[in-house]
Design an enzyme around this catalytic site. Sequence first.
Site, PDB file in Angstrom:
ATOM      1  CB  CYS A  21      15.153  -2.164 -11.000  1.00  0.00           C
ATOM      2  SG  CYS A  21      13.938  -1.094 -10.273  1.00  0.00           S
ATOM      3  CD  GLU A  41      11.066   0.607 -13.653  1.00  0.00           C
ATOM      4  OE1 GLU A  41      11.777  -0.418 -13.737  1.00  0.00           O
ATOM      5  OE2 GLU A  41      11.446   1.655 -13.103  1.00  0.00           O
TER       6      GLU A  41
END
Lengths: 903, 89
Positions: A508, A510
Amino acid sequence: MSKRLSQVLQESGISLGFQAGGSAPEEVADREVKREPCPRANKLRDLYYQALSSATNEFPYWYTRQYMELDNEVPAVRRALSLKCAFSHLTPVILPGELIAMGKAHYYRGSFPMPWLSEGYYMAKEDELYKAALAKGSASADEVSKFGSGGGNVTGNFGNVISIAGKFGIRREEMPALLKVARAWVGKSVDDLGHKYEQMVPGYEIKEAIMKSVVCMFDSGYTLPQGREVINYYYLLQYGFDGLIEMAKQKKDQVAGRPDGDGIVGMNRLYNYEAAIHILEGIQIWILNYAKEARRLEAMEKDPIQKREYQDIAQCLEWISRHSPRTFREATQLCWTIHIAVLNEDAISGLSPGRLGQVLWPWFEQDIEAGRTSEEEVIELLECLRVKFTCIDCFASMGVVGGVLSGNTFNNLSLGGLTQDGTSACNRLEELIIEAATNCVTTQPTLSVLFDDRLPEPFLLKAVECVKTGTGYPAFVNNRVAIEFLMNQYGEEGMKLDEARAIAIGGCLETSPCSWMPLSLEGKEYLIPGGSGQPTSVGVHFISLPKILELVLFDGVDQRTGQRVFPAHGQTLETYEELFGQVKAYFARAVEVLALTNNIQHDIWRKNSVPIFNSLLKPDCLENGHLINELGYRYNATYNVETCGTANLINSLAALKRIVYHNKEQTLDELKEALKVNFGFKEAAEVGSFSLADQEKKEGVDEYDRLHFLCLTAPKYGNDDPFVDRILKEWEDWFCGMCHDYESLNAKPYYACQISVSTHAPMGAATIATPDGRLSGTTFADASMSAYPGTDRNGPYALFTSATCWDHCKSQNSQMNMKIHPSAIRGITGSRKLLELTRSYMRRGGFHIQYNIVDSRVLREAQRNPDQYRDLVVRVAGFTQYWVEIGKPIQDEVIARTEYEGV
Amino acid sequence: MEQEFTHLDCRNYAPVDVAKGICHVKKEIVLADGESCESFEKLPKCKFCKNYAPGEGEYIGTCEASKTRPMTYPDLIGVTCDFFAWQEN
């Protein structure tokens, strides 16, 4: 009748209206931008809406059958042969109308458990394996996690379908064999073996208590050991399967029997190349099985158009099963096939396609130039690809899939960013990707714009237009901040600026290391980006900061369960500094024991369940002959410490500092007493809502009202208030620095990661009332830089000032979600306002921002009548999800978020 | 008595999920447990394979084609299995 908190506050002259910058228009407003996909994608998406999450035993059965027959084979080869057996036995299914074929399993939303990782969590709750998982703490998060009751979630048994892990349906006739396969792994799975050895860590009992109290959400080593990374499609795009097999054979000849100066793992290269050949052959067979199915369907099909489409699928699959792709369609199909092959190899969430528009650019450019395809055809294919990605399901426990992921799989596609030489990298294909995502609203892949001031305005406005559909994507990520983080974290492994510019987002949010790969197509040379790092979000996942504070206040004892978690600290907490110091001490103790135990679990995983296919895709495994377990990847410093509940911790510390230590309006003991009795309110679970405003008072209990009022009105994060912002800065500086003190199993330093995903719901459910006035069991603030709902009263720019009081480059990420009413950004003027708002946050050094463009009243209506809102999506925290598939605690939290009526 | 088959046992049935699928012949959604129709074509499954031997309980058997006689189960689909061979009846 019990009073709600919102009523109590109203009577005291305080509004808990959750609106800022004006008032919402009287009439409920819909989103301004609404489009439709092409008829084909629309039909396939409709089928998705009807499809249930379905699990099958096929892959685990064949994997286990082969694995158990290969006793004493070299581990990498044993695993490769087992994977080959499983891939080559998957039943191929192609549905009418599909352009892109192949799936994880034979169901549309198919998935399967991997008992070689963990086998206890999907058993019935009465089963002794599930009880054992509870006893060691690995299933505790399941107990406080919730799935949405609608959409494709199978939350209960019906007919011949059995619900497992609270979400997936499996056929009754498959269940006995599934259980038998699972039992074959008892004592052998990564979970079981890891548990055997993690108990040898001094202080292990603290780890177990941490998991049981849900201070930490889950162990990544046996749940989701990979993911939160960027895949690399390059090698197969450039060389094809035959080319890679040939390359591995040549390498085998070069290394057989030769340590080449490495007496520890030099000899392993032979076995690794042998394993690579097996897995590549297995995936070839898998592709060809689909091609055969397409030929069978072609032969029986009467409709000439459909017949031709089956023929095209067969030809495409037959070609890519051996060779590098020639056309945009073949390249797209191959990328999809590689993607799901990696997902089938291991339990993964957050396998990001990376900058797919730049990866596929060479085929797009040449096909368009040669007239082999049109932009309309490309959009149709991209819309179909969106539906395929949305069909991906990840099979894991209730705590992980429900509590952490909200059923999402985080295949994040990055757009924009810079080229190797520092100019804008966006291209026409990326615009079409945005176009397809605007037309065909689905949850996958989500989009992230790698924001840089050098990106052209029309491209950014196109992205904003997509945001206005209410999809929550694209998110905006600060390219400069991400590059600086990469240079700091991977500098020792050789990361230079030009390579850092290949950055893409894995999972999501990183920040992931990537590399430029030289691709040649029809005599023209390109550089395409692709992932070159290990999974970038594994390790200590997630630590509940408000729970740490609870344990400090109550001398190490969990007030929900009554169990001791940490040894008593024995401090009187007479000063604020003593209190904050103890928060850091308990937090550090948690990180220490969790890092050690996770290192062991991941070590067992890489020894016994090593990913071979994903390894050989990543630079420089093919060249050096080493897989992930021997640090064959270019970048290996990828383990992190994730936190949850930042705003609640900071607000609570601010309240304690103001009320107890500065103004001395109440004693610490009085406050602790009030927290224990939840300020005289009922428990959230009893109320049935997890939003603060909806909480109900117990009748006749008024003695805590004044103190609760003080807590609620104490200074809050997000208002450009230096009193609170100093606390945040002190916390961030300390937290981001301390992570480097811990060593991952790769002998590299950990780093900080600050995203909540969905953990703020179950972790809130496991935490009593907090000094900021939040009540027991209610959901924490989302993300890490979002304000607690209704507490950011000074407008978005004040929130940005608070959020950027610390240097975001020190962390892998930070996360800011903002909910804006559609009327606030109407028309092109509104679009420009939203872009300026974004630009402002990025220029201040904020790492990430994403928007929910929605009228909260629509969400309330959807909560009342979910059946009428099957296609409604919202942004949670780093991902977009169907409203009906989200658990109520997160739904309540999204509704409660501050709604900006003007920007 | 003639065995009754459901859509799940049919080669023309493309499963969408555990409860339903699409019939490739009729091009419509049908229920997995629905009774098969005149277009029925038997799907290779262990329970139709001559190498399948029933074992403990209704849903577990063994594969006699392999030397190790591994566990298998009647509804395991065999379209990709090299050992699959139709039962003679």
